[in-house]
Design a protein around this motif. Structure first.
Motif, PDB file in Angstrom:
ATOM      1  N   ARG A 252       0.835  -1.208   0.000  1.00  7.52           N
ATOM      2  CA  ARG A 252       0.000   0.000   0.000  1.00  7.52           C
ATOM      3  C   ARG A 252       0.867   1.255   0.000  1.00  7.52           C
ATOM      4  NH1 ARG A 252      -4.156   0.406   4.757  1.00  7.52           N
ATOM      5  NH2 ARG A 252      -2.390   1.258   5.903  1.00  7.52           N
ATOM      6  N   SER A 253       1.937   1.235   0.801  1.00  3.35           N
ATOM      7  CA  SER A 253       2.821   2.403   0.855  1.00  3.35           C
ATOM      8  C   SER A 253       3.439   2.691  -0.510  1.00  3.35           C
ATOM      9  CB  SER A 253       3.922   2.179   1.898  1.00  3.35           C
ATOM     10  OG  SER A 253       3.356   1.984   3.180  1.00  3.35           O
ATOM     11  N   VAL A 254       3.859   1.616  -1.192  1.00  4.19           N
ATOM     12  CA  VAL A 254       4.448   1.777  -2.526  1.00  4.19           C
ATOM     13  C   VAL A 254       3.403   2.324  -3.499  1.00  4.19           C
ATOM     14  CG1 VAL A 254       5.367   0.497  -4.513  1.00  4.19           C
ATOM     15  CG2 VAL A 254       6.236   0.031  -2.208  1.00  4.19           C
ATOM     16  N   LYS A 255       2.187   1.800  -3.423  1.00  2.00           N
ATOM     17  CA  LYS A 255       1.114   2.240  -4.328  1.00  2.00           C
ATOM     18  C   LYS A 255       0.765   3.709  -4.075  1.00  2.00           C
ATOM     19  CE  LYS A 255      -0.619   0.584  -7.127  1.00  2.00           C
ATOM     20  NZ  LYS A 255      -0.341   0.766  -8.577  1.00  2.00           N
ATOM     21  N   LEU A 256       0.714   4.117  -2.817  1.00  2.00           N
ATOM     22  CA  LEU A 256       0.397   5.512  -2.512  1.00  2.00           C
ATOM     23  C   LEU A 256       1.471   6.458  -3.028  1.00  2.00           C
ATOM     24  CD1 LEU A 256      -1.081   5.221   1.091  1.00  2.00           C
ATOM     25  CD2 LEU A 256      -2.254   6.115  -0.927  1.00  2.00           C
ATOM     26  N   ALA A 257       2.731   6.071  -2.848  1.00  2.00           N
ATOM     27  CA  ALA A 257       3.827   6.902  -3.364  1.00  2.00           C
ATOM     28  C   ALA A 257       3.726   7.034  -4.875  1.00  2.00           C
ATOM     29  CB  ALA A 257       5.174   6.298  -2.967  1.00  2.00           C
ATOM     30  N   SER A 258       3.353   5.933  -5.546  1.00  2.00           N
ATOM     31  CA  SER A 258       3.191   5.944  -7.003  1.00  2.00           C
ATOM     32  C   SER A 258       2.023   6.852  -7.406  1.00  2.00           C
ATOM     33  CB  SER A 258       2.955   4.515  -7.487  1.00  2.00           C
ATOM     34  OG  SER A 258       2.422   4.495  -8.785  1.00  2.00           O
ATOM     35  N   LEU A 259       0.900   6.737  -6.693  1.00  2.00           N
ATOM     36  CA  LEU A 259      -0.272   7.559  -7.013  1.00  2.00           C
ATOM     37  C   LEU A 259       0.016   9.044  -6.796  1.00  2.00           C
ATOM     38  CD1 LEU A 259      -3.055   5.314  -5.412  1.00  2.00           C
ATOM     39  CD2 LEU A 259      -2.842   5.863  -7.845  1.00  2.00           C
ATOM     40  N   MET A 260       0.781   9.354  -5.757  1.00  2.00           N
ATOM     41  CA  MET A 260       1.116  10.753  -5.481  1.00  2.00           C
ATOM     42  C   MET A 260       1.963  11.363  -6.604  1.00  2.00           C
ATOM     43  SD  MET A 260      -0.258  11.965  -2.697  1.00  2.00           S
ATOM     44  CE  MET A 260      -1.704  10.992  -3.106  1.00  2.00           C
ATOM     45  N   SER A 261       2.692  10.518  -7.331  1.00  2.00           N
ATOM     46  CA  SER A 261       3.542  11.027  -8.419  1.00  2.00           C
ATOM     47  C   SER A 261       2.759  11.230  -9.716  1.00  2.00           C
ATOM     48  CB  SER A 261       4.711  10.061  -8.664  1.00  2.00           C
ATOM     49  OG  SER A 261       4.239   8.849  -9.230  1.00  2.00           O
ATOM     50  N   LEU A 262       1.463  10.847  -9.714  1.00  2.00           N
ATOM     51  CA  LEU A 262       0.654  10.896 -10.940  1.00  2.00           C
ATOM     52  C   LEU A 262      -0.385  12.019 -10.910  1.00  2.00           C
ATOM     53  CD1 LEU A 262       0.104   7.044 -11.405  1.00  2.00           C
ATOM     54  CD2 LEU A 262       1.662   8.524 -12.698  1.00  2.00           C
ATOM     55  N   ASN A 263      -0.109  13.048 -10.112  1.00  2.00           N
ATOM     56  CA  ASN A 263      -1.000  14.209 -10.058  1.00  2.00           C
ATOM     57  C   ASN A 263      -2.444  13.793  -9.737  1.00  2.00           C
ATOM     58  OD1 ASN A 263      -1.741  16.862 -10.183  1.00  2.00           O
ATOM     59  ND2 ASN A 263      -1.926  16.934 -12.411  1.00  2.00           N
ATOM     60  N   PRO A 264      -2.667  13.204  -8.548  1.00  2.00           N
ATOM     61  CA  PRO A 264      -4.001  12.688  -8.221  1.00  2.00           C
ATOM     62  C   PRO A 264      -5.046  13.791  -8.089  1.00  2.00           C
ATOM     63  CG  PRO A 264      -2.569  12.648  -6.297  1.00  2.00           C
ATOM     64  CD  PRO A 264      -1.710  13.013  -7.457  1.00  2.00           C
ATOM     65  N   GLY A 265      -6.290  13.424  -8.326  1.00  4.73           N
ATOM     66  CA  GLY A 265      -7.403  14.359  -8.207  1.00  4.73           C
ATOM     67  C   GLY A 265      -7.871  14.484  -6.769  1.00  4.73           C
ATOM     68  N   PRO A 266      -8.910  15.285  -6.556  1.00  6.98           N
ATOM     69  CA  PRO A 266      -9.376  15.551  -5.185  1.00  6.98           C
ATOM     70  C   PRO A 266      -9.845  14.309  -4.438  1.00  6.98           C
ATOM     71  CG  PRO A 266     -10.882  16.500  -6.820  1.00  6.98           C
ATOM     72  CD  PRO A 266      -9.661  16.067  -7.552  1.00  6.98           C
ATOM     73  N   THR A 267     -10.420  13.330  -5.151  1.00  5.17           N
ATOM     74  CA  THR A 267     -10.921  12.127  -4.470  1.00  5.17           C
ATOM     75  C   THR A 267      -9.806  11.417  -3.716  1.00  5.17           C
ATOM     76  OG1 THR A 267     -12.718  11.775  -6.039  1.00  5.17           O
ATOM     77  CG2 THR A 267     -11.995   9.862  -4.803  1.00  5.17           C
ATOM     78  N   LEU A 268      -8.667  11.243  -4.360  1.00  2.60           N
ATOM     79  CA  LEU A 268      -7.562  10.541  -3.710  1.00  2.60           C
ATOM     80  C   LEU A 268      -6.944  11.380  -2.606  1.00  2.60           C
ATOM     81  CD1 LEU A 268      -5.811   8.669  -6.661  1.00  2.60           C
ATOM     82  CD2 LEU A 268      -7.260   7.743  -4.864  1.00  2.60           C
ATOM     83  N   MET A 269      -6.886  12.693  -2.804  1.00  2.00           N
ATOM     84  CA  MET A 269      -6.343  13.555  -1.752  1.00  2.00           C
ATOM     85  C   MET A 269      -7.228  13.483  -0.495  1.00  2.00           C
ATOM     86  SD  MET A 269      -3.634  14.650  -3.232  1.00  2.00           S
ATOM     87  CE  MET A 269      -2.962  16.038  -2.305  1.00  2.00           C
ATOM     88  N   LEU A 270      -8.536  13.483  -0.695  1.00  4.24           N
ATOM     89  CA  LEU A 270      -9.465  13.381   0.432  1.00  4.24           C
ATOM     90  C   LEU A 270      -9.395  12.002   1.085  1.00  4.24           C
ATOM     91  CD1 LEU A 270     -12.460  15.248  -1.207  1.00  4.24           C
ATOM     92  CD2 LEU A 270     -11.286  15.992   0.861  1.00  4.24           C
ATOM     93  N   THR A 271      -9.273  10.952   0.261  1.00  2.04           N
ATOM     94  CA  THR A 271      -9.186   9.586   0.786  1.00  2.04           C
ATOM     95  C   THR A 271      -7.987   9.431   1.708  1.00  2.04           C
ATOM     96  OG1 THR A 271     -10.285   8.605  -1.135  1.00  2.04           O
ATOM     97  CG2 THR A 271      -8.850   7.159   0.138  1.00  2.04           C
ATOM     98  N   LEU A 272      -6.855   9.965   1.279  1.00  4.62           N
ATOM     99  CA  LEU A 272      -5.628   9.823   2.068  1.00  4.62           C
ATOM    100  C   LEU A 272      -5.770  10.544   3.414  1.00  4.62           C
ATOM    101  CD1 LEU A 272      -2.891   8.541   2.092  1.00  4.62           C
ATOM    102  CD2 LEU A 272      -1.995  10.432   0.754  1.00  4.62           C
ATOM    103  N   ALA A 273      -6.309  11.735   3.407  1.00  5.84           N
ATOM    104  CA  ALA A 273      -6.448  12.491   4.655  1.00  5.84           C
ATOM    105  C   ALA A 273      -7.500  11.884   5.581  1.00  5.84           C
ATOM    106  CB  ALA A 273      -6.813  13.944   4.346  1.00  5.84           C
ATOM    107  N   ALA A 274      -8.602  11.427   4.999  1.00  9.36           N
ATOM    108  CA  ALA A 274      -9.726  10.978   5.820  1.00  9.36           C
ATOM    109  C   ALA A 274      -9.564   9.557   6.332  1.00  9.36           C
ATOM    110  CB  ALA A 274     -11.026  11.080   5.007  1.00  9.36           C
ATOM    111  N   ARG A 275      -8.960   8.663   5.530  1.00 14.65           N
ATOM    112  CA  ARG A 275      -8.930   7.246   5.895  1.00 14.65           C
ATOM    113  C   ARG A 275      -7.527   6.684   6.116  1.00 14.65           C
ATOM    114  NH1 ARG A 275     -13.473   8.534   6.203  1.00 14.65           N
ATOM    115  NH2 ARG A 275     -15.345   7.428   5.522  1.00 14.65           N
ATOM    116  N   LEU A 276      -6.538   7.213   5.422  1.00 19.02           N
ATOM    117  CA  LEU A 276      -5.204   6.601   5.472  1.00 19.02           C
ATOM    118  C   LEU A 276      -4.172   7.562   6.048  1.00 19.02           C
ATOM    119  CD1 LEU A 276      -5.412   4.822   2.016  1.00 19.02           C
ATOM    120  CD2 LEU A 276      -5.460   3.714   4.241  1.00 19.02           C
ATOM    121  N   TRP A 277      -4.616   8.387   7.007  1.00 20.66           N
ATOM    122  CA  TRP A 277      -3.712   9.381   7.585  1.00 20.66           C
ATOM    123  C   TRP A 277      -2.489   8.729   8.236  1.00 20.66           C
ATOM    124  CZ3 TRP A 277      -8.011   7.485   9.825  1.00 20.66           C
ATOM    125  CH2 TRP A 277      -7.882   6.968  11.129  1.00 20.66           C
ATOM    126  N   GLN A 278      -2.630   7.447   8.683  1.00 18.36           N
ATOM    127  CA  GLN A 278      -1.487   6.799   9.328  1.00 18.36           C
ATOM    128  C   GLN A 278      -0.310   6.635   8.366  1.00 18.36           C
ATOM    129  OE1 GLN A 278      -4.436   5.486   8.568  1.00 18.36           O
ATOM    130  NE2 GLN A 278      -4.482   3.247   8.623  1.00 18.36           N
TER     131      GLN A 278
END
Length: 344
Positions: A252-278
């Protein structure tokens, strides 16, 4: 009789009780941790909108009907309980009981308590997750809808998925971490389920710990979504959220780092803050996230920054970087604007 805290009340009333957080997602809260929070020795670990969103289930030790309160307790700027609010609720409670804290509450009294400003009604999906987790923790049988979901998973073609109950799906999700046979069955069937069933089950999974193999399967499914001509960010967010009950793991950590490098939209930014803050306790990912927020999603920056800095696990890391001279320009500017507005 001196009652200053919820723990005081529940203990002196001769009850057993369980506590759960219902803010960002469902999480059990240990009684010792809660006592430390009530005593002001530590901040509330999972604040949302400057409140603790608590489910309190209690019952008389000699048996009897369990009662549930859904309490919304204000937190101060340090994340500590607002004791005045707790005492206000407790005084209303003792008044309803006529001073006898051992007296059972009537339905009418429960309703009057529900009308105080310190109660809330959870949405249906969280309510289903809560009842599923509570019945599991108390060793009670799952709901009457559980068997229907098991029958459907065994033979989807001979059952109408539209007749499945949300509570049955919640009961299945709650048991995935403790029933290896059930987890294997879900893993084999998950991607063949109709989209509405799949979505509802994935949404329930975020509230519970999952076996590592199943969580990895969900992260791998994001690859398939990314390979499509038009990846569905809502589905990617759903798959990520489904693993939120699991502690950080490499895939998951690797996937998140990859997604962050792909200019994610608001849905993913909100998902990370709301559910995967750890995951944001990784300083590199945290600074990458905040920089992206400042550069691409300025309209979300102030709100999400305020939420993240209120989380005790992230607060020291964020504060330590506020004056980091190596912060990118857009992030420095966004922080400057935020603090100027706060001072103004």
């Amino acid at each position: 009789m001196h009652i200053d805290t919820l723990s005081d009340f529940l203990t002196q009333a001769g009850t057993d009780f369980r506590l759960f957080d219902l803010g960002r997602r469902l999480q059990p809260l240990a009684q010792d941790d809660f006592a430390a929070i009530e005593a002001g020795r530590r901040p509330y670990p999972w604040p949302l909108q400057r409140h603790a969103w608590l489910a309190v289930c209690y019952w008389q030790q000699q048996g009897g009907q369990p009662y549930v309160w859904f309490l919304k307790i204000p937190l101060d700027e340090r994340g500590l309980f607002n004791n005045a609010a707790v005492k206000h609720f407790l005084s209303a409670l003792v008044e309803q009981l006529g001073g006898d804290i051992h007296a059972p509450l009537t339905e009418e009294q429960q309703q009057r308590l529900a009308d105080t400003p310190f109660t809330f009604q959870p949405p249906q999906d969280k309510l289903a997750a809560f009842h599923a987790r509570l019945s599991l923790s108390l060793g009670h049988a799952p709901s009457a809808f559980y068997q229907g979901v098991l029958d459907y998973l065994d033979s989807p073609d001979t059952h109408d998925w539209q007749r499945l109950g949300l509570q049955g799906l919640a009961d299945v999700a709650a048991r995935l971490g403790t029933d290896a046979t059930l987890a294997k069955r879900v893993q084999q069937r998950l991607w063949q389920l109709p989209a509405p069933v799949q979505q509802a089950l994935l949404a329930q999974c975020e509230h519970h710990p999952l076996p590592q193999a199943l969580a990895k399967t969900m992260i791998e499914a994001i690859n398939g979504e990314q390979e499509r001509a038009g990846p569905d960010e809502e589905r990617i967010g759903l798959l990520l959220r489904a693993t939120a009950g699991c502690p950080p793991f490499r895939e998951r950590s690797v996937k998140l780092a990859s997604l962050m490098s792909l200019n994610p939209g608001p849905t993913l930014m909100l998902t990370l803050a709301a559910r995967l803050w750890q995951e944001l306790t990784d300083e590199t990912l945290l600074l990458q996230y905040l920089t992206l927020l400042a550069e691409q999603h300025g309209e979300l920056f102030n709100g999400l920054f305020a939420e993240l800095v209120s989380v005790p696990a992230l607060r020291p890391l964020i504060l330590a970087n506020l004056h980091n001279p190596e912060l990118p320009g857009p992030l420095k500017q966004a922080l400057g604007s935020l603090f100027s507005a706060a001072r103004g």
